[in-house]
Design a protein around this motif. Sequence first.
Motif, short mmCIF file in Angstrom:
data_model
loop_
_atom_site.label_atom_id
_atom_site.label_comp_id
_atom_site.label_asym_id
_atom_site.label_seq_id
_atom_site.Cartn_x
_atom_site.Cartn_y
_atom_site.Cartn_z
N ALA A 160 0.72 -1.49 -0.03
CA ALA A 160 -0.06 -0.40 0.47
C ALA A 160 1.48 1.04 0.01
CB ALA A 160 -0.79 0.29 1.76
N ILE A 161 0.48 2.41 -0.69
CA ILE A 161 0.99 3.25 -0.54
C ILE A 161 0.44 4.09 0.40
CG2 ILE A 161 1.56 5.57 -1.14
CD1 ILE A 161 1.63 4.75 -3.59
N ASN A 162 0.94 4.92 1.98
CA ASN A 162 0.38 5.38 2.63
C ASN A 162 1.77 6.20 4.07
OD1 ASN A 162 -1.92 6.06 4.97
ND2 ASN A 162 -3.07 4.80 4.07
N GLU A 163 0.84 6.82 4.45
CA GLU A 163 1.93 7.60 5.73
C GLU A 163 2.61 6.26 6.41
OE1 GLU A 163 2.46 10.99 8.69
OE2 GLU A 163 0.46 10.96 8.53
N TYR A 164 4.03 6.32 6.54
CA TYR A 164 4.61 5.63 7.21
C TYR A 164 4.99 6.46 8.98
CZ TYR A 164 8.52 2.07 8.86
OH TYR A 164 8.63 1.47 9.95
N VAL A 200 1.54 1.00 -8.46
CA VAL A 200 2.64 1.22 -9.91
C VAL A 200 2.35 3.33 -9.50
CG1 VAL A 200 2.49 2.13 -12.21
CG2 VAL A 200 1.62 -0.16 -11.60
N ILE A 201 3.93 3.45 -9.56
CA ILE A 201 4.50 4.70 -8.96
C ILE A 201 5.80 5.54 -10.04
CG2 ILE A 201 5.84 5.81 -7.12
CD1 ILE A 201 5.28 2.96 -5.84
N PRO A 202 4.81 6.50 -10.55
CA PRO A 202 5.67 7.25 -11.80
C PRO A 202 7.14 7.39 -11.08
CG PRO A 202 3.60 9.05 -10.98
CD PRO A 202 4.28 7.63 -9.77
N LEU A 213 11.24 8.87 -7.38
CA LEU A 213 9.93 8.04 -7.07
C LEU A 213 8.23 9.30 -7.33
CD1 LEU A 213 10.26 5.22 -4.49
CD2 LEU A 213 9.76 5.06 -7.00
N GLY A 214 7.37 9.34 -7.71
CA GLY A 214 6.99 10.60 -7.57
C GLY A 214 5.98 10.99 -6.30
N LEU A 215 5.91 10.36 -5.87
CA LEU A 215 5.17 10.37 -4.64
C LEU A 215 5.32 11.43 -3.61
CD1 LEU A 215 7.14 7.20 -2.21
CD2 LEU A 215 4.78 7.15 -3.58
N GLY A 216 4.11 12.18 -3.09
CA GLY A 216 3.54 12.67 -2.67
C GLY A 216 4.44 12.80 -1.02
N VAL A 246 5.73 3.94 0.63
CA VAL A 246 5.77 2.60 0.01
C VAL A 246 5.78 1.23 0.44
CG1 VAL A 246 5.70 1.18 -1.43
CG2 VAL A 246 6.40 2.86 -1.95
N LEU A 247 4.79 1.00 1.14
CA LEU A 247 4.78 0.16 2.66
C LEU A 247 5.00 -1.90 2.65
CD1 LEU A 247 2.56 1.95 4.90
CD2 LEU A 247 4.85 2.24 4.94
N PHE A 248 5.45 -2.20 2.76
CA PHE A 248 5.23 -3.79 2.25
C PHE A 248 4.48 -4.35 3.76
CE2 PHE A 248 6.71 -8.16 3.34
CZ PHE A 248 6.55 -8.74 2.19
N PHE A 249 3.13 -4.98 3.54
CA PHE A 249 2.34 -5.45 5.00
C PHE A 249 3.45 -6.90 4.74
CE2 PHE A 249 0.58 -1.82 3.73
CZ PHE A 249 -0.22 -0.93 5.40
#
Length: 146
Positions: free
Chosen positions: A51-55, A110-112, A118-121, A126-129
């Motif tokens: 998932a993409i989220n806040e760490y 998929v991330i630009p 990485l084009g993240l905000g 990027v979180l691995f569960f």
Amino acid sequence: MPIINKLIEIETQPKINIHNITPQIQDLIASTSIINGQVLVFSRHTTTALAINEYEERLLEDIKVYLQKLAPESDRYLHNDLHLRENIPPDEPMNAHSHLMAMTLSTSEVIPIVDGKLGLGTYQSVLFFELDGPRKRTVFCQISGE
């Protein structure tokens, strides 16, 4: 357009744990000549997710509690009737809850890639569960672009 395939290896801890794999993905991108494109990040296991989220530590604990409420380990699951299943290894865990948690998340992102990054905000990672640890896991990354 070049396509580069790489793996990230992760040693996980028991039960549910969440890993920020953003730095590893960025390192993979930096090792290529790709400046603009995209990276496909794919979880290669049925009891892991992405998932993409806040760490953020307190949010990570909230996520774990949320997932455990969705699929409590103590509930009754047919998949856990190991004596009724065929061809299972002797070390097969009772992990139906982990499979169900993984299904509520995603197996890929998929991330630009923009200017080699990485084009993240601002607060995105990027979180691995890991939902059924401890284990040795791999995440497949396919980097493409120009």
